[in-house]
Design a protein around this motif. Structure first.
Motif, PDB file in Angstrom:
ATOM      1  N   ARG A   1       1.089  -1.460  -0.279  1.00 24.76           N
ATOM      2  CA  ARG A   1       0.274   0.656   0.074  1.00 24.76           C
ATOM      3  C   ARG A   1       1.293   0.984   0.223  1.00 24.76           C
ATOM      4  N   ILE A   2       1.940   1.210   0.805  1.00 22.89           N
ATOM      5  CA  ILE A   2       2.217   2.585   0.850  1.00 22.89           C
ATOM      6  C   ILE A   2       3.542   2.801  -0.434  1.00 22.89           C
ATOM      7  N   ARG A   3       4.119   1.610  -1.328  1.00 22.81           N
ATOM      8  CA  ARG A   3       4.582   1.439  -2.552  1.00 22.81           C
ATOM      9  C   ARG A   3       3.444   2.162  -3.352  1.00 22.81           C
ATOM     10  N   SER A   4       2.528   1.855  -3.729  1.00 22.91           N
ATOM     11  CA  SER A   4       1.253   2.251  -3.786  1.00 22.91           C
ATOM     12  C   SER A   4       1.002   3.446  -4.083  1.00 22.91           C
ATOM     13  N   ASP A   5       1.372   4.235  -2.446  1.00 19.54           N
ATOM     14  CA  ASP A   5      -0.059   5.420  -2.488  1.00 19.54           C
ATOM     15  C   ASP A   5       1.102   6.647  -1.574  1.00 19.54           C
ATOM     16  N   TYR A   6       2.178   6.435  -1.570  1.00 17.09           N
ATOM     17  CA  TYR A   6       2.561   7.219  -0.454  1.00 17.09           C
ATOM     18  C   TYR A   6       4.305   6.949  -0.704  1.00 17.09           C
ATOM     19  N   ASP A   7       4.572   6.816  -1.928  1.00 14.55           N
ATOM     20  CA  ASP A   7       5.808   6.831  -2.780  1.00 14.55           C
ATOM     21  C   ASP A   7       6.344   8.001  -2.730  1.00 14.55           C
ATOM     22  N   VAL A   8       7.312   8.753  -1.483  1.00 16.89           N
ATOM     23  CA  VAL A   8       7.932  10.069  -1.596  1.00 16.89           C
ATOM     24  C   VAL A   8       7.967  10.389  -3.624  1.00 16.89           C
ATOM     25  N   ARG A   9       8.601   9.506  -4.155  1.00 16.17           N
ATOM     26  CA  ARG A   9       8.906   9.967  -5.641  1.00 16.17           C
ATOM     27  C   ARG A   9       7.624  10.577  -6.734  1.00 16.17           C
ATOM     28  N   THR A  10       6.833   9.559  -6.450  1.00 16.06           N
ATOM     29  CA  THR A  10       5.106   9.862  -7.649  1.00 16.06           C
ATOM     30  C   THR A  10       5.054  11.379  -6.069  1.00 16.06           C
ATOM     31  N   GLN A  11       4.869  11.964  -4.821  1.00 20.76           N
ATOM     32  CA  GLN A  11       3.927  12.494  -4.185  1.00 20.76           C
ATOM     33  C   GLN A  11       4.501  13.504  -4.757  1.00 20.76           C
TER      34      GLN A  11
END
Length: 402
Positions: free
Chosen positions: A378-388
């Motif tokens: 879940r963190i990888r898909s929704d909270y990864d700092v690179r994407t955010q």
């Protein structure tokens, strides 16, 4: 016309000098990939050395609230009519915050002068309270666009919202609840609220084996303040010890409740099972997570009105990214992050329910780590700092004038 921001000012509460806001180092490190230059301006004067590492290339303006140099810059900024209008608007606001905002006027005007002189072209505030006041005055005085990230208590404090909503380029909310509440409190924002979660680093690989059987080590990485519910956690530890579970709890944080919580542990007869570690740097916590030092990370946050509830705790994000089982209370926006598929979520202010959830982790470690693997995904898909941070940088650049 919209252009691309190359130089970004970030206004913080205390970072890098306070014990909190550790997540900012993670987000700033990623933002350096999107901007040529970043300068950090903590609103509160530093009261000691930096407590968090500053990413390479990030400049920190460790200014006091007032000194002769800042006063000289503030006077220069006040030569511009826009600066006078911005200061007047703050004092004429119908919302809360006049005294707090008055204390940062000089710093805000000095920042306006410095940012214009240094050719910065966007200002972003973390917290929509006094950091946003500084950003707004500096931005309006120089025609530099400004924006803000809103977290939790700062939404409900409602610091000069009637003024800030007029000129802010956008406000980032880190949770769905925060975004909804912002829209109610700043109705003239229209489409300028963006929901964008906190970002965290997701390690490429983690140790997925449960701790060996034996002492049941748990940790609570949170400041020792009322909203974090440490007294409820200590009561739950007492329940577990009474059931013969060899639990040992480490409190990773500093704060005004330190002495009271020590006394609570003594009164409950669990002083020998509770370690007060004080402020623990993020790097040290991550080492413990990698080494499987703890069987679970727990937050017992309270839920009692707008001023006593949780946002989206970065402490849970980091533990979940490292695949450590988490147990938390249903406070504020925590339920947007944790559910029974990826952790254990129990009623707030319920020591018995918290103890039961922790006991289940102790007795069924394989199930707990199966949930932890799903949490990591879940963190990888929704909270990864690179994407955010790619999305935040895009919003900043889209809201910048040329």
């Amino acid at each position: 016309m919209s252009g691309e921001a190359k130089r970004l000012v970030v206004v913080t509460s205390r970072f890098p000098f306070g014990t909190q806001e550790g997540y900012l180092g993670t987000e700033l490190a990623e933002l350096t990939k999107h901007f040529q230059q970043i300068a950090v301006v903590p609103v509160r004067p530093p009261a000691g050395p930096a407590r968090h590492p500053v990413p390479p290339g990030v400049e920190v303006l460790a200014w006091p609230l007032v000194d002769l140099t800042l006063l000289a810059r503030a006077v220069r900024a006040l030569r511009h009519p826009a600066a006078l209008r911005a200061v007047a608007a703050v004092f004429l606001s119908r919302d809360r915050g006049r005294l707090k905002n008055a204390s940062v006027i000089v710093k805000a005007l000095a920042l306006a002068d410095w940012a214009a002189e240094s050719r910065f072209n966007h200002i972003h505030a973390y917290w929509i309270s006094t950091p946003a006041t500084v950003a707004m005055i500096a931005g309006e005085a120089t025609n530099i666009p400004w924006s803000a990230t809103a977290h939790r208590w700062d939404i409900y404090e409602r610091n000069a919202f009637d003024v800030k909503e007029r000129s802010v380029a956008f406000v980032r909310a880190i949770s769905a609840r925060g975004a909804s509440d912002l829209k109610k409190r700043m109705p003239r924002l229209d489409g300028r609220v963006m929901e964008l979660r906190l970002g965290t680093v997701v390690p490429p690989a983690v140790n997925e084996r449960p701790r060996p059987a034996g002492e049941f080590r748990i940790a609570c990485p949170a400041a020792l303040v009322p909203v974090k519910g440490h007294d409820v956690l200590l009561a739950a530890v007492s329940v577990l010890r009474s059931r013969g579970i060899p639990v040992r709890c480490t409190l990773c944080g500093a704060g005004p409740l330190h002495d009271r919580l020590r006394e609570t542990a003594r009164t409950l007869g669990i002083a020998g099972a509770v370690d007060f570690a004080g402020f623990v740097p993020q790097e040290r916590l991550h080492e413990w997570y990698r080494d499987r030092h703890f069987s679970a990370i727990v937050l017992a946050s309270r839920c009692n009105g707008e001023t006593m509830m949780e946002g989206v705790p970065s402490a849970l994000l980091e533990a979940m990214a490292f695949g450590v089982p988490v147990v938390a209370t249903d406070s504020g926006s925590v339920g947007e992050l944790v559910d029974d598929g990826c952790g254990r979520l129990v009623r707030a202010d319920d020591a018995a329910a918290l103890a039961a959830a922790l006991e289940e982790v102790y007795k069924n470690p394989d199930a707990a780590f199966a949930r932890a693997r799903r949490a990591r995904q879940r963190i990888r898909s929704d909270y990864d700092v690179r994407t955010q941070m790619r999305e935040l940088a895009s919003a900043v650049k889209g809201g910048t004038k040329t």
